[in-house]
Enzyme design. Structure first.
Site, PDB file in Angstrom:
ATOM      1  N   THR A   1       0.932  -1.165  -0.046  1.00 22.59           N
ATOM      2  CA  THR A   1      -0.048   0.041  -0.047  1.00 22.59           C
ATOM      3  C   THR A   1       0.795   1.224   0.138  1.00 22.59           C
ATOM      4  O   THR A   1       0.379   2.083  -0.738  1.00 22.59           O
ATOM      5  CB  THR A   1      -1.011   0.075   1.224  1.00 22.59           C
TER       6      THR A   1
ATOM      7  N   ASP B   1       1.486  -6.717  -4.749  1.00 26.36           N
ATOM      8  CA  ASP B   1       0.590  -6.494  -3.461  1.00 26.36           C
ATOM      9  C   ASP B   1       1.178  -7.703  -2.391  1.00 26.36           C
ATOM     10  O   ASP B   1       0.909  -8.759  -3.208  1.00 26.36           O
ATOM     11  CB  ASP B   1      -1.067  -6.664  -4.117  1.00 26.36           C
TER      12      ASP B   1
ATOM     13  N   THR C   1       1.020  -4.599   4.141  1.00 26.44           N
ATOM     14  CA  THR C   1       0.858  -4.742   5.582  1.00 26.44           C
ATOM     15  C   THR C   1      -0.050  -6.183   5.618  1.00 26.44           C
ATOM     16  O   THR C   1      -0.013  -6.982   6.788  1.00 26.44           O
ATOM     17  CB  THR C   1      -0.187  -3.952   6.413  1.00 26.44           C
TER      18      THR C   1
END
Length: 336
Positions: free
Chosen positions: A12, A57, A89
């Protein structure tokens, strides 16, 4: 002057909006060097950056992704004093644990961090987390592999993601943080003792299903999940290692799996727990050779440790022996 190497994996922190949702694409390099000029005493020439190819990602991370990070860290080992890994994350706790087992002889601090919001947004936590990770790297107090997020530094193999939106998105249920940022930082004792692992083999991908028990699950469902036979199985059980033992055939299925040479690792669904096989009657069938408990390890630490041990080519008995022994501080009191 401390030299820092940064490995950027995606996630992100460096994403931008697209028609298909957030995807990697921000100018992470330019942002990072502007940040260093504005908010640190580091000179840009003291910081090197690798952007892994492809950027991903972190939901797409695999054991091969962990190995790519490890390879980059070792490639820059002699040219830097501390390392920061910028990571998505979603699976950062898995990566932190995986790195901790493979880097016990790395002798440099490695700090992972990321953000809940992309760096270009006014609500982003990217600056706070990256500067926190860099401060931890510069402190001289960080040891081994750690994860900085939301003003807290955690041991990399003791942490789990607890929130998809809160700025304090991670926690270490069994140990708490090793440091909290502030003026000054507050440090706790970092107990990262373990037996270590010299010259580990690279991570490989193995077929390891994760079975979560829920009320009403049938033995037939478990039978289908383990056919064909996997390389190992992780069971997410109740409490300290209990399964629905009254379900016809359930206990026998698990026992037969272990007897066939497939390592069975038992972890708890509780974020804070200590697996004790056979403590209750509902878990008595689990106390047998080939079935090993995860003690007080997080799920992320358990799964990645199993992948690490399988990658070393160990037998089932050796896998169980090492699951009960601390490699990098992932177990309480260095293992039992």
């Amino acid at each position: 002057m401390t030299r820092i190497h940064v490995t950027y994996t995606g996630g992100t922190i460096g994403m931008v909006e697209s028609a298909g949702g957030l995807v990697p694409g921000a100018d992470l390099r330019g942002w990072l060097y502007r940040l260093l000029e504005d908010e640190s005493d580091l000179r840009t020439e003291d910081v090197t950056l690798t952007e892994l190819d492809p950027l991903i990602d972190s939901s797409n991370a695999t054991p091969e992704s962990w190995q790519s990070i490890i390879d980059d860290l070792w490639a820059h080992h002699d040219s830097a004093d501390a390392f920061v890994v910028l990571h998505g994350t979603d699976t950062m706790a898995f990566t932190a644990a995986a790195l901790s087992y493979a880097l016990t002889d790395f002798d440099r601090p490695v700090i992972l961090t990321g953000s809940q919001h992309p760096l270009g947004t006014i609500v982003s936590d990217a600056t706070a987390n990256v500067t926190g990770a860099i401060n931890a790297a510069l402190s001289g107090k960080a040891r081994g592999v750690t994860l900085f997020f939301g003003h807290h530094l955690f041991a990399g193999n003791r942490v789990t993601k607890r929130s998809s939106w809160a700025f304090e998105g991670f926690e270490a249920p069994s140990t708490g943080p090793v440091a909290q940022s502030g003026t000054p930082w507050h440090w706790a004792h970092m107990d990262a003792e373990g037996r270590g692992w010299t010259d580990p083999r690279p991570y490989r991908r193995y077929d390891v299903p994760v079975v979560t028990f829920v009320p009403g699950v049938r033995a037939q469902r478990l039978a289908r999940m383990i056919d064909p036979r996997p390389d190992a199985v992780v069971l997410r059980t109740y409490g300290v290692g209990n399964i629905p033992s009254d379900e016809p055939g359930m206990s026998r299925l698990v026992a037969d799996l272990a007897d066939s040479g497939v390592p069975v690792v038992v972890t708890s669904q509780c974020p804070q727990a200590e697996v004790m096989l056979g403590r209750y009657g509902a878990g008595a069938s689990m106390d047998r050779p080939g079935i090993c408990g995860a003690d007080d390890m997080t799920f992320e630490a358990t799964y990645t440790k199993l992948m690490f041990l399988l990658s070393q080519g160990l037998t089932t008995s050796d896998v169980c022996r090492w699951m009960a022994s601390s490699i990098a501080g992932e177990l309480a009191e260095g293992g039992r």
